[in-house]
Design a protein around this motif. Structure first.
Motif, PDB file in Angstrom:
ATOM      1  N   VAL A   1      53.676  38.550  33.059  1.00 18.68           N
ATOM      2  CA  VAL A   1      53.700  37.886  34.373  1.00 18.68           C
ATOM      3  C   VAL A   1      54.007  38.898  35.479  1.00 18.68           C
ATOM      4  N   ILE A   2      54.925  39.813  35.222  1.00 19.25           N
ATOM      5  CA  ILE A   2      55.259  40.836  36.232  1.00 19.25           C
ATOM      6  C   ILE A   2      54.020  41.677  36.556  1.00 19.25           C
ATOM      7  N   MET A   3      53.273  42.067  35.542  1.00 24.44           N
ATOM      8  CA  MET A   3      52.056  42.868  35.792  1.00 24.44           C
ATOM      9  C   MET A   3      51.020  42.032  36.535  1.00 24.44           C
ATOM     10  N   ALA A   4      50.885  40.773  36.149  1.00 30.11           N
ATOM     11  CA  ALA A   4      49.880  39.921  36.791  1.00 30.11           C
ATOM     12  C   ALA A   4      50.195  39.728  38.278  1.00 30.11           C
ATOM     13  N   GLN A   5      51.477  39.603  38.581  1.00 27.51           N
ATOM     14  CA  GLN A   5      51.864  39.431  39.982  1.00 27.51           C
ATOM     15  C   GLN A   5      51.575  40.696  40.792  1.00 27.51           C
TER      16      GLN A   5
ATOM     17  N   GLU B   1      43.895  41.789  40.991  1.00 31.98           N
ATOM     18  CA  GLU B   1      42.475  41.937  40.629  1.00 31.98           C
ATOM     19  C   GLU B   1      42.284  41.979  39.112  1.00 31.98           C
ATOM     20  N   SER B   2      43.353  42.111  38.377  1.00 32.20           N
ATOM     21  CA  SER B   2      43.242  42.297  36.920  1.00 32.20           C
ATOM     22  C   SER B   2      43.470  40.992  36.160  1.00 32.20           C
TER      23      SER B   2
ATOM     24  N   ALA C   1      55.751  29.899  31.873  1.00 31.68           N
ATOM     25  CA  ALA C   1      56.194  30.906  32.857  1.00 31.68           C
ATOM     26  C   ALA C   1      55.034  31.330  33.753  1.00 31.68           C
ATOM     27  N   ALA C   2      53.842  31.472  33.172  1.00 34.79           N
ATOM     28  CA  ALA C   2      52.667  31.866  33.970  1.00 34.79           C
ATOM     29  C   ALA C   2      52.296  30.767  34.961  1.00 34.79           C
ATOM     30  N   ARG C   3      52.411  29.515  34.498  1.00 37.07           N
ATOM     31  CA  ARG C   3      52.125  28.387  35.408  1.00 37.07           C
ATOM     32  C   ARG C   3      53.128  28.380  36.551  1.00 37.07           C
ATOM     33  N   ALA C   4      54.405  28.540  36.218  1.00 38.73           N
ATOM     34  CA  ALA C   4      55.465  28.499  37.238  1.00 38.73           C
ATOM     35  C   ALA C   4      55.293  29.629  38.250  1.00 38.73           C
TER      36      ALA C   4
ATOM     37  N   VAL D   1      50.253  32.321  38.255  1.00 40.99           N
ATOM     38  CA  VAL D   1      49.274  33.355  37.869  1.00 40.99           C
ATOM     39  C   VAL D   1      48.422  32.915  36.676  1.00 40.99           C
ATOM     40  N   ASP D   2      48.509  31.615  36.330  1.00 43.82           N
ATOM     41  CA  ASP D   2      47.824  31.167  35.110  1.00 43.82           C
ATOM     42  C   ASP D   2      46.301  31.155  35.250  1.00 43.82           C
ATOM     43  N   ASP D   3      45.771  31.424  36.443  1.00 44.59           N
ATOM     44  CA  ASP D   3      44.313  31.539  36.572  1.00 44.59           C
ATOM     45  C   ASP D   3      43.822  32.880  36.024  1.00 44.59           C
ATOM     46  N   ARG D   4      44.726  33.878  35.919  1.00 44.80           N
ATOM     47  CA  ARG D   4      44.323  35.211  35.440  1.00 44.80           C
ATOM     48  C   ARG D   4      45.081  35.645  34.194  1.00 44.80           C
TER      49      ARG D   4
END
Ligand SMILES: C[S@@+](CC[C@H](N)C(=O)[O-])C[C@H]1O[C@@H](n2cnc3c(N)ncnc32)[C@H](O)[C@@H]1O
Length: 351
Positions: free
Chosen positions: A187-191, A195-196, A214-217, A220-223
């Motif tokens: 999640v930290i990397m996705a935030q 673009e990734s 956690a990703a939903r909260a 970032v759950d779209d990526r």
């Protein structure tokens, strides 16, 4: 044999410190659970005031506060009979997400104590004790203890220390976080890199459920997606970056995992390996950090590896040399220490 009284007294002094720390650990866990540190961080308070603020029993709270003061975890002012947290104590005990937040570490210790009967059995039989066989406080404690380190270092220092990886992540890369646990690093990397796209794998299904939430909260759950899968045969391929955070040594077949990482990585991709900080020789790890890791490794990491196929049992203090051996046996030709912290080795492997 004559007993050297000075040496015995020094050892007993050490023992009192250790016993105090062990008994104190339970008070940290209950204080964290009840929000006592967080509410005390709102301002100095006497027992009655904090009891009202926290809706807890004042007599028990007095004892708890006294234990905290004796441990140096809260300040006590005898003139006003008030307790308080210094800025530093608040950062470490009351601010979830701060780079110094430590209560999660004590939850890991709880899991170790609960595992004593299973571990006594395992030490007799030589059988493994899987990550999934521990009390759930291990999974939550690991996430809460490790996340601050990832938040403080991963994007600011570790990824920039890898050759060309930051630019690729900024431009849009495909990333797998293997052995992702609750997905804190994913999640930290996705935030940080919108673009990734990211996929987190772990063999432990309840952890993957938690990671999805956690990703939903975090929005970032779209990526970011999470799947139950093992390091030695997770799906997909053509990844620009594969990352393993503090889990390669937990695996039964780290060489098999390394070979699978190689086969799922682009030819110009990078494997980021974060492992506990360690020197190569036992005698060089006999220090406070090594003490923490060897103790956790006895109860958690080594039996986790033993529970899986091959059972390589690298241990949490494997050190760079043994890790290099695993990585090169898996088919990687380039391997180097990219950077380090007092708790982590940050290693870069490339095909
Ligand atoms: C110490 S935890 C680290 C979790 C996470 N990477 C973090 O840093 O918070 C080790 C993780 O490795 C996972 N694990 C152990 N063996 C595995 C395997 N063979 N394949 C996939 N995951 C594995 C465990 O389920 C656990 O979540």
């Amino acid at each position: 044999m004559a007993i050297d009284e000075t040496k015995l007294n020094a050892f007993m002094g050490r023992f009192v410190g250790d016993l105090g720390a062990v008994m104190h650990a339970a008070t940290v866990v209950v204080g964290d659970q009840l929000g006592l540190y967080k509410r005390l961080a709102e301002g100095p308070a006497d027992v009655e005031t904090l009891a009202k603020r926290t809706e807890t029993d004042p007599r028990y709270l007095r004892e708890w506060l006294s234990a905290q003061a004796a441990s140096g975890y809260v300040e006590y002012d005898p003139k006003t009979e008030r307790f308080s947290l210094s800025e530093e104590q608040a950062l470490a005990l009351a601010q979830e997400g701060s780079p110094a937040f430590i209560p999660g570490a004590f939850q890991i210790a709880v899991a170790q104590f609960k595992a004593i009967p299973k571990m006594a059995q395992a030490m007799r039989t030589g059988l493994g004790l899987g990550w999934h066989e521990h009390d759930a406080s291990l999974f939550h404690g690991t996430e809460r203890f490790f996340r601050p380190g990832y938040a403080a270092n991963l994007v600011s220092a570790w990824i920039p220390a890898l050759e060309g990886v930051e630019a690729r992540l900024k431009a849009g890369a495909s990333v797998a976080d293997v052995g992702c646990g609750h997905g804190a690093s994913t999640v930290i990397m996705a935030q940080a890199y919108p673009e990734s796209t990211f996929v987190g794998f772990d063999y432990h299904a309840p952890s993957i459920e938690h990671a999805r939430a956690a990703a939903r909260a975090a929005g970032v759950d779209d990526r970011v997606r999470f799947e139950v899968a093992r390091a030695q045969d997770y799906p997909g391929g053509g990844y620009d970056l594969v990352a393993v955070f503090d889990c390669l040594h937990d695996m039964g077949d780290p060489v098999g995992a390394a070979a699978h990482v190689r086969s799922t990585l682009k030819d110009d991709g990078t494997w980021l390996i974060v492992e506990p900080y360690a020197q190569d020789r036992l005698e060089d790890n006999l220090n406070p950090v090594g003490r923490v890791f060897y103790s956790a490794s006895t109860f958690i990491c080594t039996p986790a590896s033993r529970s899986q196929e091959v059972g390589a049992c690298l241990g949490a203090q494997a050190g760079e040399q043994r890790l290099r051996d695993v990585v090169t046996k898996g088919g990687f030709r380039h391997f180097r220490r990219a950077t380090e912290t007092p708790f982590n080795l940050v290693l870069e492997a490339r095909p």
